[in-house]
Design a protein around this motif. Structure first.
Motif, PDB file in Angstrom:
ATOM      1  N   UNK A  41       0.871  -1.182   0.000  1.00 13.99           N
ATOM      2  CA  UNK A  41       0.000   0.000   0.000  1.00 13.99           C
ATOM      3  C   UNK A  41       0.901   1.222   0.000  1.00 13.99           C
ATOM      4  N   UNK A  42       0.619   2.171  -0.873  1.00 11.39           N
ATOM      5  CA  UNK A  42       1.517   3.314  -0.902  1.00 11.39           C
ATOM      6  C   UNK A  42       1.228   4.306  -2.008  1.00 11.39           C
ATOM      7  N   UNK A  47       4.375   2.525  -6.615  1.00 12.10           N
ATOM      8  CA  UNK A  47       3.306   2.196  -7.578  1.00 12.10           C
ATOM      9  C   UNK A  47       3.906   1.519  -8.811  1.00 12.10           C
ATOM     10  N   UNK A  48       3.500   0.291  -9.071  1.00  9.46           N
ATOM     11  CA  UNK A  48       4.021  -0.413 -10.242  1.00  9.46           C
ATOM     12  C   UNK A  48       2.994  -0.470 -11.370  1.00  9.46           C
ATOM     13  N   UNK A  49       2.045   0.474 -11.376  1.00 13.34           N
ATOM     14  CA  UNK A  49       1.144   0.567 -12.519  1.00 13.34           C
ATOM     15  C   UNK A  49      -0.271   1.040 -12.248  1.00 13.34           C
ATOM     16  N   UNK A 118      -0.481   3.704  -5.327  1.00  8.18           N
ATOM     17  CA  UNK A 118      -0.960   4.523  -6.423  1.00  8.18           C
ATOM     18  C   UNK A 118      -0.318   5.905  -6.362  1.00  8.18           C
ATOM     19  N   UNK A 119       0.274   6.319  -7.472  1.00  6.32           N
ATOM     20  CA  UNK A 119       0.968   7.606  -7.511  1.00  6.32           C
ATOM     21  C   UNK A 119       0.062   8.740  -7.060  1.00  6.32           C
ATOM     22  N   UNK A 120       0.553   9.608  -6.206  1.00  6.70           N
ATOM     23  CA  UNK A 120      -0.214  10.745  -5.720  1.00  6.70           C
ATOM     24  C   UNK A 120      -1.043  10.445  -4.485  1.00  6.70           C
ATOM     25  N   UNK A 121      -1.067   9.179  -4.056  1.00 10.81           N
ATOM     26  CA  UNK A 121      -1.944   8.812  -2.936  1.00 10.81           C
ATOM     27  C   UNK A 121      -1.468   9.401  -1.612  1.00 10.81           C
ATOM     28  N   UNK A 122      -2.427   9.653  -0.751  1.00  8.73           N
ATOM     29  CA  UNK A 122      -2.168  10.163   0.592  1.00  8.73           C
ATOM     30  C   UNK A 122      -2.682   9.161   1.623  1.00  8.73           C
TER      31      UNK A 122
END
Ligand SMILES: *[C@@H]1O[C@H](CO)[C@@H](O)[C@H](O)[C@H]1NC(C)=O
Ligand SMILES: *[C@@H]1O[C@H](CO)[C@@H](O)[C@H](O)[C@H]1NC(C)=O
Ligand SMILES: *[C@@H]1O[C@H](CO)[C@@H](O)[C@H](O)[C@H]1NC(C)=O
Ligand SMILES: *[C@@H]1O[C@H](CO)[C@@H](O)[C@H](O)[C@H]1NC(C)=O
Ligand SMILES: *[C@@H]1O[C@H](CO)[C@@H](O)[C@H](O)[C@H]1NC(C)=O
Ligand SMILES: *[C@@H]1O[C@H](CO)[C@@H](O)[C@H](O)[C@H]1NC(C)=O
Length: 408
Positions: A41-42, A47-49, A118-122
């Motif tokens: 989770x991150x 993020x791998x896609x 997921x890129x940009x996730x908080x």
């Protein structure tokens, strides 16, 4: 008080407290073990896609364009780096397929877990940049597990069985959580919050969600957690370029105020995990001190193969603003930017994200138990190999004969 007690009673009460302490110590600290699956989770660091599979061709999805992915993959691989990320190095060390993003239309293979990052996730419920914040990622894990149980209960779903998690993938999986940098970055750059608001509002909300997330995962069978602190965000080329002239910097040239916020977040993660340890005695928790590891690399770059002249400079970017090759008007992947010829010598890839070379060193630290509080050495205990970690190894060398769903 103690003086009024008999010596024997004093000794006795000391013994009781030692016994109680020892008992609590052993029951609260479960050792990690060799995982059979990985659930991550991150954010964009791992993020791998997912974000690019969910929003292909989005305006900010520069990672779909060259030179992202050039190292190792030889083409864009939906990763925010020149090459491999930490979950990729883990897959190589454990000799598993690459950890698959759970959003992957047309293909699925959850035998060894899935990646929800997921890129940009908080960690806080902030959907400004990305709707896939931590609570959402955790709920998606729950949905995946439910679907798998439903499939396993139906004989007519038998054809999917070879690609579903094994029954013990949940209890023997390693649950890695790497999130939080965007909580601070969004607060500073988009939501215009003060440091005080970040420490009193943003960080506590993020911690509530991390604690809730751990509870949900635990209730779903998770027993081994590896939680990363945040790296030193005040040392990124973007932070130094955008804030370094107006805000004090430290001996490494990092923006002090930003690093202080990242460390405040890290102290809060420590407290959250300390509390989780007292609640979930059957689970093991390891904290990886990403911040200290990052500082170590910046302090001793040569030791890890980096060029000491380039530790803060962006490999893929453009000149024109400041002197670190980071220009917000010509970001990596956009027109006007170029890639350095030697990404192996750089820490920073595109101003915000790190290079494959950096993630390689970080992965070795984690797997060797360095900068972790449990010191659990996965390399020794799980007989891991770093043979395929080198920059000369390519995707085709390792995965050339496997089904390739990594690319667009
Ligand atoms: C950001 O906050 C500061 C102080 O709270 C205020 O002076 C400034 O106008 C705000 N900027 C924006 C773009 O909202
Ligand atoms: C964030 O949203 C989730 C549901 O998506 C909710 O359960 C949680 O309580 C929210 N967190 C906070 C701090 O409000
Ligand atoms: C968090 O905990 C780790 C491990 O105990 C420790 O090394 C580190 O200094 C702590 N960080 C902060 C910011 O409290
Ligand atoms: C770093 O820069 C100095 C001064 O320009 C130069 O002498 C040295 O060779 C450089 N080091 C590396 C490893 O490139
Ligand atoms: C972890 O184990 C590996 C393999 O046995 C060994 O090379 C390495 O030095 C160990 N790391 C630490 C920090 O003990
Ligand atoms: C450890 O792995 C190596 C190759 O990666 C293999 O040759 C060796 O037999 C393994 N040892 C154990 C104890 O599994």
């Amino acid at each position: 008080m103690a003086g009024s007690e008999s010596p024997l009673k004093q000794i006795f009460s000391v013994l009781i407290s030692i016994t109680a302490f020892t008992f609590q110590g052993t029951s609260a600290l479960v050792n990690p073990a060799c995982p059979t699956a990985f659930w991550n989770f991150g954010d964009s660091l791992t993020d791998t896609g997912n974000i690019i599979n969910a929003f292909p061709q989005c305006s900010e999805c520069r990672a779909e364009r060259r030179p992202y992915g050039d190292s190792f993959f030889g083409r864009p691989a939906k990763r925010f780096s020149d090459g491999r990320l930490v979950p990729d190095f883990f897959a190589l060390a454990f000799q598993k397929p690459l950890l698959q993003p759970y959003i992957q239309a047309g293909a699925f293979d959850y035998r060894f877990g899935a990646n929800f990052a997921s890129g940009g996730a908080t960690a806080s419920n902030d959907s400004t940049l990305n709707p896939f914040f931590l609570a959402f990622q955790i709920s998606q894990f729950g949905r995946l597990k439910q679907t798998v149980e439903l499939e396993k209960s139906q004989i007519m779903c038998a054809q999917f069985l070879p690609f579903l998690p094994f029954d013990d993938s949940y209890s023997k999986g390693l649950y890695t959580i790497e999130i939080g940098g965007n909580d601070i970055i969004n607060a500073l750059t988009i939501n215009n919050l003060t440091a005080a608001q970040i420490t009193t509002q943003v960080i506590p909300e993020a911690m509530t969600n991390i604690a809730n997330g751990i509870e949900t995962l635990y209730n779903n069978g998770a027993r081994q957690f590896l939680v990363s602190l945040l790296p030193s965000g005040g040392c990124s080329s973007s932070a130094v370029t955008l804030l370094g002239s107006s805000s004090p910097t430290d001996a490494l040239g990092c923006v002090t105020a930003v690093n202080l916020l990242f460390q405040a977040y890290n102290a809060a993660i420590n407290a959250t995990i300390a509390s989780a340890r007292t609640q979930y005695h059957a689970a093991s928790f390891t904290i990886f001190n990403y911040y200290a590891a990052n500082q170590e690399i910046l302090l001793n770059p040569t030791k890890y193969g980096f060029n000491p002249n380039l530790t803060r400079t962006t490999c893929c970017g453009a000149p024109g603003v400041g002197d670190l090759n980071y220009n917000p008007d010509a970001l990596c992947g956009n027109q006007g930017s170029t890639k350095c010829s030697n990404p192996e010598e750089y820490v920073n890839w595109d101003g915000v994200h790190f290079t494959e070379a950096f993630y390689r060193v970080i992965s070795k630290f984690v797997l060797n138990g360095e900068f972790t509080d449990t010191r659990f050495n996965y390399t020794a205990n799980c007989n891991l190999s770093f043979n395929q970690f080198g920059p000369e190894v390519t995707f085709n060398d390792v995965y050339g004969n496997t089904c390739q769903v990594t690319f667009t």
